[in-house]
Design a protein around this motif. Structure first.
Motif, PDB file in Angstrom:
ATOM      1  N   GLU A 166      35.088  53.973  59.849  1.00 26.54           N
ATOM      2  CA  GLU A 166      34.322  54.943  59.067  1.00 26.54           C
ATOM      3  C   GLU A 166      34.088  56.239  59.841  1.00 26.54           C
ATOM      4  OE1 GLU A 166      31.726  52.350  56.012  1.00 26.54           O
ATOM      5  OE2 GLU A 166      31.012  52.289  58.083  1.00 26.54           O
ATOM      6  N   LYS A 208      38.172  48.746  54.712  1.00 21.47           N
ATOM      7  CA  LYS A 208      37.506  49.274  53.520  1.00 21.47           C
ATOM      8  C   LYS A 208      37.669  48.329  52.327  1.00 21.47           C
ATOM      9  CE  LYS A 208      37.679  54.122  54.905  1.00 21.47           C
ATOM     10  NZ  LYS A 208      38.172  55.491  54.601  1.00 21.47           N
ATOM     11  N   LYS A 239      35.210  45.551  52.756  1.00 22.70           N
ATOM     12  CA  LYS A 239      33.837  46.013  52.554  1.00 22.70           C
ATOM     13  C   LYS A 239      33.534  46.246  51.084  1.00 22.70           C
ATOM     14  CE  LYS A 239      30.543  49.360  54.420  1.00 22.70           C
ATOM     15  NZ  LYS A 239      30.362  50.517  55.321  1.00 22.70           N
ATOM     16  N   ASN A 240      34.524  46.701  50.319  1.00 25.37           N
ATOM     17  CA  ASN A 240      34.338  46.993  48.908  1.00 25.37           C
ATOM     18  C   ASN A 240      35.568  46.549  48.125  1.00 25.37           C
ATOM     19  OD1 ASN A 240      33.527  47.955  46.448  1.00 25.37           O
ATOM     20  ND2 ASN A 240      33.166  50.063  47.128  1.00 25.37           N
ATOM     21  N   PRO A 241      35.705  45.239  47.840  1.00 32.97           N
ATOM     22  CA  PRO A 241      36.913  44.717  47.194  1.00 32.97           C
ATOM     23  C   PRO A 241      37.203  45.336  45.829  1.00 32.97           C
ATOM     24  CG  PRO A 241      35.551  42.936  48.069  1.00 32.97           C
ATOM     25  CD  PRO A 241      34.744  44.186  48.160  1.00 32.97           C
ATOM     26  N   GLU A 242      36.147  45.590  45.030  1.00 36.69           N
ATOM     27  CA  GLU A 242      36.365  46.147  43.694  1.00 36.69           C
ATOM     28  C   GLU A 242      36.973  47.530  43.767  1.00 36.69           C
ATOM     29  OE1 GLU A 242      32.827  46.026  41.424  1.00 36.69           O
ATOM     30  OE2 GLU A 242      32.641  43.848  41.476  1.00 36.69           O
ATOM     31  N   ALA A 243      36.487  48.362  44.673  1.00 39.60           N
ATOM     32  CA  ALA A 243      37.030  49.707  44.825  1.00 39.60           C
ATOM     33  C   ALA A 243      38.465  49.646  45.323  1.00 39.60           C
ATOM     34  CB  ALA A 243      36.176  50.527  45.791  1.00 39.60           C
ATOM     35  N   ALA A 244      38.760  48.649  46.179  1.00 38.07           N
ATOM     36  CA  ALA A 244      40.122  48.529  46.706  1.00 38.07           C
ATOM     37  C   ALA A 244      41.097  48.194  45.594  1.00 38.07           C
ATOM     38  CB  ALA A 244      40.163  47.444  47.784  1.00 38.07           C
ATOM     39  N   ASP A 246      40.657  48.931  42.360  1.00 37.05           N
ATOM     40  CA  ASP A 246      40.752  50.092  41.477  1.00 37.05           C
ATOM     41  C   ASP A 246      41.621  51.181  42.059  1.00 37.05           C
ATOM     42  OD1 ASP A 246      39.117  48.815  39.721  1.00 37.05           O
ATOM     43  OD2 ASP A 246      37.278  49.824  40.388  1.00 37.05           O
ATOM     44  N   SER A 247      41.594  51.300  43.409  1.00 32.47           N
ATOM     45  CA  SER A 247      42.351  52.385  44.043  1.00 32.47           C
ATOM     46  C   SER A 247      43.671  51.901  44.617  1.00 32.47           C
ATOM     47  CB  SER A 247      41.512  53.007  45.163  1.00 32.47           C
ATOM     48  OG  SER A 247      41.239  52.043  46.155  1.00 32.47           O
TER      49      SER A 247
END
Length: 201
Positions: A78, A130, A133-138, A140-141
């Motif tokens: 980060e 990353k 840390k944030n599977p849903e965002a991964a 989506d992106s």
């Protein structure tokens, strides 16, 4: 978990890197390797490894024969502590922190291919960090080309057919396709590979 039982994964290894003393930053523009003095005379030479543990990733500078540690820096995905210089793709500045103390050292690779692999290893680790840390965002992106919304069934039903019209099929020499350099379409050119290393700087 004790360090003895902790599993280590080697993400990258360079058999020989050079370490340089880095002067204070003169401006906000960035750092340049040419300001480090004689690049043929480093203060230390040795091996670099990027090691991943359950507690994170670490950049280790070690003696290749004995394994003795010269320096180690925890890599923060980060707030990255590796900075590329402005005048070469083979040199970087590494921030090493211990408690409230921090130091900046220059590191140089003999070959551009090694520095390229070093960059890729850090990028891959950052993506996985990353994503964890944030599977849903991964998800989506994962790819900007994947359409959103409900899935549509485009399969042919029983008895349905379709035809394809190929322009210029069967015509004379006028149907010769244009080369990629002549075409004005939206094709994406392939990126060239990283340049090979110069003999000496």
């Amino acid at each position: 978990m004790d360090d003895i039982d902790e599993v280590e994964s080697i993400l990258y290894m360079a058999r020989e890197i050079s370490v340089f003393k880095v002067p204070p930053l003169k401006s906000n523009e960035g750092r340049r390797a040419t300001e480090w003095g004689d690049l043929s005379n480093p203060v230390w030479k040795g091996r670099m490894r990027i090691i991943e543990k359950s507690s994170g990733a670490f950049i280790r500078l070690e003696d290749p024969s004995t394994g003795d540690l010269f320096a180690q820096a925890a890599y923060d995905a980060e707030k990255p502590n590796v900075e590329a210089v402005l005048d070469s793709s083979r040199y970087f500045v590494l921030r090493v922190e211990e408690g409230n103390r921090k130091a900046y050292i220059g590191i140089g690779f003999a070959e551009r291919s090694e520095s390229f692999d070093f960059n890729v290893a850090l990028q891959d680790y950052t993506k996985r960090f990353k994503a964890a840390k944030n599977p849903e965002a991964a998800v989506d992106s994962a790819s900007p080309h994947i359409p959103t919304g409900p899935k549509v069934d485009y399969s042919l039903k029983e008895g349905q057919t379709f035809s394809i019209s190929i322009p210029g099929r069967g015509s004379s020499s006028n149907s010769t396709p244009k080369s990629s350099s002549q075409s004005s379409g939206g094709s994406i050119p392939l990126l060239p590979p990283p340049p090979s290393a110069p003999k000496h700087r």
